[in-house]
Scaffold this motif. Structure first.
Motif, PDB file in Angstrom:
ATOM      1  N   PRO A  24      -2.651 -39.536 -56.981  1.00 35.47           N
ATOM      2  CA  PRO A  24      -3.712 -40.565 -57.022  1.00 35.47           C
ATOM      3  C   PRO A  24      -3.881 -40.932 -58.643  1.00 35.47           C
ATOM      4  O   PRO A  24      -3.808 -40.078 -59.353  1.00 35.47           O
ATOM      5  CB  PRO A  24      -4.959 -39.801 -56.673  1.00 35.47           C
ATOM      6  N   PRO A  25      -4.497 -42.297 -58.536  1.00 40.70           N
ATOM      7  CA  PRO A  25      -4.627 -42.774 -59.930  1.00 40.70           C
ATOM      8  C   PRO A  25      -5.956 -41.946 -60.621  1.00 40.70           C
ATOM      9  O   PRO A  25      -6.802 -41.524 -59.814  1.00 40.70           O
ATOM     10  CB  PRO A  25      -4.850 -44.183 -60.033  1.00 40.70           C
ATOM     11  N   GLY A  26      -5.781 -41.808 -61.956  1.00 43.93           N
ATOM     12  CA  GLY A  26      -7.302 -41.270 -62.708  1.00 43.93           C
ATOM     13  C   GLY A  26      -7.468 -39.765 -62.256  1.00 43.93           C
ATOM     14  O   GLY A  26      -6.559 -39.234 -61.678  1.00 43.93           O
ATOM     15  N   SER A  27      -8.509 -39.511 -62.687  1.00 42.07           N
ATOM     16  CA  SER A  27      -8.868 -37.978 -62.452  1.00 42.07           C
ATOM     17  C   SER A  27     -10.537 -37.781 -62.232  1.00 42.07           C
ATOM     18  O   SER A  27     -11.115 -38.753 -62.625  1.00 42.07           O
ATOM     19  CB  SER A  27      -8.386 -36.876 -63.336  1.00 42.07           C
ATOM     20  N   GLY A  28     -10.769 -36.696 -61.831  1.00 42.07           N
ATOM     21  CA  GLY A  28     -12.582 -36.348 -61.732  1.00 42.07           C
ATOM     22  C   GLY A  28     -12.830 -37.011 -60.125  1.00 42.07           C
ATOM     23  O   GLY A  28     -12.377 -36.150 -59.250  1.00 42.07           O
ATOM     24  N   ARG A  29     -13.255 -37.944 -59.947  1.00 40.73           N
ATOM     25  CA  ARG A  29     -13.724 -38.506 -58.753  1.00 40.73           C
ATOM     26  C   ARG A  29     -12.417 -38.746 -57.902  1.00 40.73           C
ATOM     27  O   ARG A  29     -11.622 -39.584 -58.592  1.00 40.73           O
ATOM     28  CB  ARG A  29     -14.936 -39.568 -58.715  1.00 40.73           C
ATOM     29  N   LEU A  30     -12.228 -38.475 -56.705  1.00 45.97           N
ATOM     30  CA  LEU A  30     -11.247 -39.104 -55.914  1.00 45.97           C
ATOM     31  C   LEU A  30     -11.428 -40.499 -55.531  1.00 45.97           C
ATOM     32  O   LEU A  30     -12.239 -40.637 -54.623  1.00 45.97           O
ATOM     33  CB  LEU A  30     -10.693 -38.119 -54.870  1.00 45.97           C
ATOM     34  N   GLY A  31     -10.963 -41.678 -56.222  1.00 44.71           N
ATOM     35  CA  GLY A  31     -11.436 -42.823 -55.682  1.00 44.71           C
ATOM     36  C   GLY A  31     -10.100 -43.345 -54.885  1.00 44.71           C
ATOM     37  O   GLY A  31     -10.201 -43.002 -53.444  1.00 44.71           O
ATOM     38  N   GLU A  32      -9.287 -44.200 -55.281  1.00 47.06           N
ATOM     39  CA  GLU A  32      -8.391 -44.756 -54.327  1.00 47.06           C
ATOM     40  C   GLU A  32      -7.313 -43.673 -54.019  1.00 47.06           C
ATOM     41  O   GLU A  32      -7.038 -43.081 -54.940  1.00 47.06           O
ATOM     42  CB  GLU A  32      -7.833 -46.062 -55.057  1.00 47.06           C
ATOM     43  N   LEU A  33      -7.115 -43.552 -52.814  1.00 53.01           N
ATOM     44  CA  LEU A  33      -5.942 -42.671 -52.570  1.00 53.01           C
ATOM     45  C   LEU A  33      -4.417 -43.263 -52.799  1.00 53.01           C
ATOM     46  O   LEU A  33      -4.332 -44.441 -52.489  1.00 53.01           O
ATOM     47  CB  LEU A  33      -5.978 -42.228 -50.928  1.00 53.01           C
ATOM     48  N   SER A  34      -3.700 -42.505 -53.017  1.00 54.04           N
ATOM     49  CA  SER A  34      -2.162 -42.806 -53.325  1.00 54.04           C
ATOM     50  C   SER A  34      -1.478 -43.175 -51.883  1.00 54.04           C
ATOM     51  O   SER A  34      -2.031 -42.759 -50.884  1.00 54.04           O
ATOM     52  CB  SER A  34      -1.315 -41.568 -53.944  1.00 54.04           C
ATOM     53  N   PRO A  35      -0.362 -43.893 -51.804  1.00 53.96           N
ATOM     54  CA  PRO A  35       0.023 -44.298 -50.728  1.00 53.96           C
ATOM     55  C   PRO A  35       0.343 -42.961 -49.681  1.00 53.96           C
ATOM     56  O   PRO A  35       0.334 -43.174 -48.286  1.00 53.96           O
ATOM     57  CB  PRO A  35       1.600 -44.927 -51.024  1.00 53.96           C
ATOM     58  N   ILE A  36       0.758 -41.834 -50.114  1.00 54.37           N
ATOM     59  CA  ILE A  36       1.317 -40.801 -49.399  1.00 54.37           C
ATOM     60  C   ILE A  36      -0.029 -40.229 -48.745  1.00 54.37           C
ATOM     61  O   ILE A  36      -0.037 -39.802 -47.737  1.00 54.37           O
ATOM     62  CB  ILE A  36       1.900 -39.798 -50.051  1.00 54.37           C
ATOM     63  N   LEU A  37      -1.082 -40.277 -49.444  1.00 55.36           N
ATOM     64  CA  LEU A  37      -2.418 -39.460 -49.081  1.00 55.36           C
ATOM     65  C   LEU A  37      -3.126 -40.316 -48.138  1.00 55.36           C
ATOM     66  O   LEU A  37      -4.507 -40.026 -48.105  1.00 55.36           O
ATOM     67  CB  LEU A  37      -2.983 -38.733 -50.415  1.00 55.36           C
ATOM     68  N   ALA A  38      -2.735 -41.766 -48.082  1.00 54.53           N
ATOM     69  CA  ALA A  38      -3.701 -42.600 -47.743  1.00 54.53           C
ATOM     70  C   ALA A  38      -4.353 -42.187 -46.230  1.00 54.53           C
ATOM     71  O   ALA A  38      -5.476 -42.530 -45.923  1.00 54.53           O
ATOM     72  CB  ALA A  38      -3.038 -43.992 -47.341  1.00 54.53           C
ATOM     73  N   SER A  39      -3.791 -41.468 -45.530  1.00 53.43           N
ATOM     74  CA  SER A  39      -4.125 -41.195 -44.115  1.00 53.43           C
ATOM     75  C   SER A  39      -5.142 -40.483 -44.085  1.00 53.43           C
ATOM     76  O   SER A  39      -5.971 -40.009 -43.205  1.00 53.43           O
ATOM     77  CB  SER A  39      -2.859 -40.732 -43.188  1.00 53.43           C
ATOM     78  N   LEU A  40      -5.575 -39.540 -45.259  1.00 51.54           N
ATOM     79  CA  LEU A  40      -6.583 -38.695 -45.350  1.00 51.54           C
ATOM     80  C   LEU A  40      -8.116 -39.540 -45.768  1.00 51.54           C
ATOM     81  O   LEU A  40      -8.926 -38.827 -45.842  1.00 51.54           O
ATOM     82  CB  LEU A  40      -6.490 -37.797 -46.545  1.00 51.54           C
TER      83      LEU A  40
END
Lengths: 785, 448
Positions: free
Chosen positions: B63-79
């Motif tokens: 996922p982009p960035g770090s710290g807070r989990l904002g926008e999910l990456s394509p693979i992790l989108a279902s989460l």
């Protein structure tokens, strides 16, 4: 001698003792010289080698210190003492001392019988449970899938059997429920599914033992179908580690057959085309067959293509199961799932129903049903509890019958009642309780019924049969000649095969064969087929000695063995074809014969990459010679493997055993025995050269004996003093028979048995009969206060 | 379908899972004699591990960035539905898994130890983290731990590069020389957990039957006691003690049935043909195992290393392993990403179910920590750096969730193992090559 003493009236016994004592006193100066010269230098108060001092040992009365003197006698007789570096007595002197000490010990023991004490409560171990169910209900079960493995004690798994953990109890209950349902024939209609798995390292290119001719690979198993009905058979093929079906290289089709009781019921065609996408589970290899309830031989195997159709590639190895080393050239079966019954139509007359239902209800009313139920249960309980039962005892399981009957039919009631019988401690445990009238620490005759159980669990690892039970219940087993008659009858019964599988499997550590995994790099041609053949060679050989009542000397040296093509190839013996294990007469240059030349024994005493003279030496010393070395000291430092070059000959690699005095005290006895077997590699094949083409140096020695060379020398040395081997075998058989370790007070009985067997050329039956007529087998000691 | 009549639909297996009522923690559930009676019951802590092979496509995973989990990456989108209970950790590594192999990726995942290079039976690894947990947590449950897998065929002999197959087959090792076999057949797993199963009445009847048999057993032991002397009576008392222990377990099981926590349990008969169905069934069995408190530690190998499985259902008809050696070919990389996405989606469905299943004063997910990941990072390079790692659940144990921890330098996976063990009450000084704990899992994060 002990029994004779028992029957003598008291004055006669005293007279014999007096003679023995006077003999001792008369011989004393000479024997004392012996001890002073050959023993006292180490075994005195100051040095106390091995924790033993003979300073206070009274040579004139060994009978007063039997524990000490039996230990001394064992060490002297097996030649372990005096140790190799010390001065050795003349053979005649050693024998004279031994004779005198042992005779005195025997006489003393006769006057003060100590038959030892088996545990009061001993549960059936897994093997015994399986056999008991087989004999009780005519049902073949796989106890290994129902019950956990047993712990071993003194080398045998029927020794430490007095524990009952909650897990084990739970499993016994689950097993009883499953078994009773299977035996009665499943009044439930729930689906049952079982999987028959084949070993991953089984080569299936050719005909396997026991399979129908004209087939290759696959498996045939006795499967008990719970009801008449349809069963789904799903076959999965062996795949390589990438998940691809092995052996499907070309587009050729393979015919796979499903057989029930040797009749083909379905044919599959296995090819790349029919399987579709290879990496999915096969959906196409399933079919439904209609089968009658009961045990049937279920087989799935491939049709063997004629040799003319295959362009047979050169096959350097017989093993074919690993796609890296020796890939399969044809598809093979991994496992078979049997699911059913679908469309069940009740149950007919299976062997277990015939055995169990000794009657049918005379009428449909409750009274007559219960009468029959009571009859059925009484008959079952008699066999299961191994004793006559009162009519009222059937009331307990009858209560369970009523509960099952209320929710179902007569069969459902019987099912519940059978479960109750199988979970009773009277079935699960053998109880030997002290009679009230015998003093503490005294010896008493085991009751006829307990004796019957001892006999059947010794020879068959199972419950007594009806004939034995009748004889015992009638009080006739203790009558003269009867137990011998029964023992002989039981030895020729098919169930005595138990001695070859269960006893020999533990005596010779054959069970370890299944777990051994020789290094694939060094021993490329090792598969499950070879494993099975190795084991069968020894089991069939042992069985032949039992059946033909041969001298047990044949265990050490024999001119025949059992081979099939796979094993013969492994041994380099020509002209044996086919998968069937058959008896083969041997020529001297075959290098095979007695147990110590069997690949099985030689393999389980090796490591994955090399032989172990230590393990081999230990097996021979413990189980063949009866001279177990003491346990190693507690702080033996770990071997630093890297400092011992792997290209040194074995003798050099173990040099530290000899150079370090703390090690040498035992290893100078252990290692030379194992070195004599160095001509056999880690998988039991003959070799003249070991690592880096250095010739094998197989010179070795038995304790207290002169040096010899190789297996020939070892066998000759053992046969020169056969009484040692016979005594060791007797002790092992006695351990197995009694279910307890052998102690010093059993030694006179063992000597008696060996002496009796010698008169009969050490035939196998003479050992068995000697054991069943011995004091430890027929009697028991009460609890000491 | 596998059976010629419809395979038992998964939905039938868990008939009432979604509809189960949230049960308040009743007084009767708290042992009367303990001090807990006045306080909320100690939340049950559970630990689960899911292993996937052959790393991931980092570009689409991280996922982009770090710290807070904002926008999910394509693979992790279902989460997304469970994002607040999810932590993604970037730049964890397995030092001891080198040289880069498939076997060590599997064997080091839970052990962080190096595998002895042998193909014979003298293998040597270490104790895996789940087994350390099981030694503690397993004391109170019927099964100390459960080992599950998806591949039914076992391999024997040498598997890869001279390593014995046990390294590739077995995730859990209870000692350096004891690999634990896993079970992939749903029926076998079910029977281990629940015996015959059935509806609540049937299970109650089965338990009562067992109790009755134990009663008879006890009575007959009492009769035998009269025939033997005192030392043997002691032995018989030990048998009675075993009976009592068993009776207590049955009581616990009966309570479970009585509280109606469990739905009707239909025993699965066969193995579902489709990968996703099989996987969902295995995940469902994990939920059931937790609900019935049969075990609190589960390790699940979703697919074996080097697997050649194909996934036509998601448009990847190519075998997984060769495709994973993508050599940066974008077509192949995208296929790998699809497979990664698929696996994650199965995990996500599972987490959502866990979230919807009540447990104590929260959900099953609150009281369970799951570690999902691979022992390999870049499959084309066969390395063990920057492993794909997810931590989910465990809100009740202090895990904050909703964040992306990105390490500057490669950090040992054993740090994470040490941390999770600590969270379930197993405090260790260190675990293999750990250098500290992953404290960031518990920090308060500034909502930026």
């Amino acid at each position: 001698m002990g029994e004779m003493m028992n029957r003598l009236p008291a004055p006669g016994r005293a007279a014999l003792l007096a003679v023995a004592v006077s003999v001792a006193l008369h011989a004393q100066p000479r024997q004392q010289q012996f001890v002073d010269r050959y023993c006292a230098a180490c075994h005195n108060e100051r040095v106390k080698s091995g924790g033993l001092s003979l300073a206070h040992a009274d040579l004139s009365r060994p009978g007063a210190q039997p524990k000490l003197w039996e230990k001394v006698a064992r060490k002297l007789r097996t030649g372990v003492m005096p140790p190799p570096q010390a001065p050795q007595p003349a053979e005649a002197d050693r024998q004279a001392l031994l004779r005198q000490v042992e005779n005195t010990l025997d006489a003393a023991s006769a006057g003060r019988l100590n038959p030892g004490r088996t545990e009061t409560l001993r549960r059936l171990n897994r093997t015994e449970y399986q056999n008991a169910i087989r004999d009780l209900l005519a049902l073949d079960i796989d106890a290994a899938s129902l019950l956990p493995a047993d712990e071993s004690g003194h080398g045998y798994d029927n020794v430490n059997v007095s524990e009952l953990s909650p897990t084990l109890l739970n499993r016994y209950i689950s097993a009883a429920q499953k078994i009773s349902r299977l035996a009665v024939g499943g009044t439930q209609t729930s689906l049952q599914s079982d999987t028959i798995s084949l070993p991953a390292d089984l080569t299936q290119e050719d005909h396997l033992p026991g399979m129908p001719l004209g087939t290759r690979g696959g498996v045939s198993a006795l499967y008990t179908f719970p009801q008449n009905g349809e069963y789904e058979i799903q076959v999965s093929l062996m795949r390589d580690l990438a998940g691809v079906v092995s052996g499907l290289r070309t587009s050729r089709a393979h015919e796979m057959l499903v057989l029930v009781d040797r009749e083909p019921v379905h044919t599959f065609t296995v090819s790349r085309a029919t399987l579709g996408n290879e990496t999915l589970n096969e959906k196409t290899l399933q079919t439904r067959i209609r089968v009658k309830a009961g045990p049937h031989q279920l087989a799935v195997t491939f049709l063997r293509e004629g040799a003319s159709l295959i362009d047979t590639p050169r096959q350097p190895t017989a093993s074919r199961f690993n796609d890296r080393r020796h890939p399969r050239t044809a598809p093979a079966i991994d496992r078979i799932a049997v699911t059913g019954p679908y469309d069940a139509t009740g149950v007919g007359e299976t062997p277990s129903r015939l055995r169990l239902f000794v009657c049918r209800p005379a009428g449909p009313d409750q009274a007559r049903e219960e009468e029959c139920a009571s009859t059925i249960l009484s008959a079952l309980m008699r066999r299961a509890y191994r004793r006559p039962v009162e009519k009222t005892e059937a009331d307990k399981p009858l209560a369970y019958y009523r509960r099952g009957r209320a929710n179902g039919d007569f069969d459902a009631g019987i099912t519940m009642a059978v479960t109750a019988v199988l979970t009773s401690p009277e079935f699960l445990f053998r109880v030997e309780s002290d009679p009230k009238h015998v003093a503490a620490g005294g010896a008493y005759r085991v009751s006829d019924l307990d004796l019957a159980s001892r006999l059947s669990f010794f020879l068959w690892s199972s419950i007594p049969d009806d004939e034995l039970l009748d004889v015992a219940a009638g009080g006739k087993l203790s009558q003269p000649g009867e137990i011998e008659k029964q023992a002989r009858r039981m030895l020729v019964d098919r169930r005595a095969h138990n001695l070859a599988t269960n006893f020999a499997g533990q005596w010779l550590r054959l069970r370890n064969i299944d777990a051994m995994q020789p290094s694939g790099n060094l021993f490329r041609d090792f598969d499950a087929n070879l494993r099975q053949a190795l084991r069968q060679e020894t089991e069939l050989f042992f069985d032949s000695v039992v059946r033909e009542d041969r001298s047990v000397r044949d265990f050490i040296k024999a001119d025949y063995t059992f081979l099939n093509e796979r094993l013969a190839r492994h041994y380099g013996l020509p002209n044996i074809y086919g998968s069937r294990m058959r008896r083969v007469p041997l020529t001297p240059d075959s290098r095979r014969g007695g147990l110590l030349r069997h690949g099985s024994v030689l393999s389980v005493t090796s490591y994955a990459t090399r032989t172990s003279p230590v393990l081999r030496g230990l097996l021979v010393l413990r189980n063949i010679l009866g001279a177990p070395p003491p346990t190693p000291p507690p702080n033996v430092p770990a071997l630093n493997e890297s400092t011992m070059a792997a290209n040194l000959p074995m003798r050099e690699r173990l040099a530290a055993h000899r150079s370090n005095p703390a090690c040498a005290s035992c290893h100078r006895t252990i290692d030379p025995v194992g070195f004599a077997l160095e001509n056999f590699n880690a998988v039991g094949q003959w070799r003249d050269l070991e690592v880096e083409d250095q010739p094998v140096d197989s010179s070795g020695a038995l304790p207290g004996d002169k040096e010899f060379r190789g297996i020939d020398g070892l066998e000759a040395a053992l046969l020169r003093r056969p009484e040692l081997f016979v005594a060791a075998l007797t002790e092992n058989l006695l351990t197995f028979a009694l279910g307890r370790g052998i102690e010093y007070y059993d030694a006179p009985a063992v000597r008696n048995i060996v002496g009796g067997a010698e008169k009969d050329n050490y035939r196998f039956s003479s050992l068995i009969l000697g054991i069943v007529k011995s004091v430890p087998f027929q009697m028991r000691r009460t609890e000491h206060q | 379908m596998f059976l010629s009549k419809k395979a038992i639909p998964r939905r039938a297996l868990l008939r009432s899972a979604q509809a189960a009522l949230a049960l308040p923690l009743l007084d009767a559930m708290i042992p009367a004699a303990t001090a807990w009676q006045k306080t909320p019951a100690k939340p049950v802590r559970r630990l689960g591990y899911v292993f996937v092979p052959m790393g991931c496509d980092h570009a689409r995973w991280t996922p982009p960035g770090s710290g807070r989990l904002g926008e999910l990456s394509p693979i992790l989108a279902s989460l997304k539905p469970v994002q607040d209970q999810l932590t993604v950790i970037t730049n964890l590594r397995l030092q001891n898994a080198y040289p880069g192999t498939h076997d060590t990726s599997n064997s080091a995942f839970l052990s962080a130890a190096s595998s002895k290079h042998t193909e014979s039976s003298d293998y040597f690894l270490g104790i895996t983290a789940d087994q350390i947990a099981a030694k503690e947590m397993g004391k109170e449950t019927q099964l100390p731990s459960l080992q599950l897998a998806m591949d039914l065929n076992l391999l024997a002999g040498v598997c890869n590069n001279g390593y014995a197959c046990v390294y590739q087959n077995c995730l859990s090792w209870s000692s350096p020389t004891t690999p634990l076999p896993s079970e992939a057949h749903p029926r076998v797993v079910f029977e281990r957990l629940f015996g015959e199963g059935g509806n609540a009445d049937a299970r109650r009847a089965a338990l009562r039957n067992r109790t009755s048999l134990l009663d008879s057993f006890t009575q007959e032991i009492a009769r035998i006691k009269q025939r033997v002397g005192s030392p043997d009576r002691v032995r018989l008392d030990q048998y009675i003690e075993s009976v009592r222990q068993l009776e207590r377990e049955i009581e616990r099981a009966e309570q479970g049935v009585a509280n109606n926590k469990m739905p009707d349990l239909d025993r699965p008969v066969g193995v579902p043909a489709a990968f996703a169905d099989h996987a969902r069934l295995m995940f469902d069995l994990q939920i059931l195992a937790f609900q019935a408190d049969i075990t609190r530690v589960i390790a699940f190998q979703l697919t074996r290393e080097q697997s050649n499985r194909t996934y036509p259902e998601i448009g990847v008809p190519d075998p997984h392993h060769p495709t994973s050696h993508h050599g940066n070919d974008p077509v192949k990389v995208e296929k790998i990403a699809k497979i990664n996405t698929y696996h994650v989606s199965l995990f996500s469905s599972f987490l959502q179910k866990m979230k919807a299943t009540p447990d104590g004063n929260g959900s099953l997910l609150d009281h369970t920590v799951y570690l999902y990941g691979s022992g390999m990072g870049n499959p084309s390079l066969h390395d063990h750096e920057n492993l794909p790692i997810l931590v989910a659940g465990g809100a009740a144990t202090g895990l904050k969730g909703g964040r992306h921890i990105r390490y500057e330098k490669g950090t040992n996976l054993s740090n994470l193992h040490l941390t999770l063990l600590d969270r379930v009450g197993v405090q260790l000084e260190s675990f293999v090559d750990s250098t500290g704990k992953v404290e960031e899992l518990f920090d308060q994060v500034d909502v930026a």
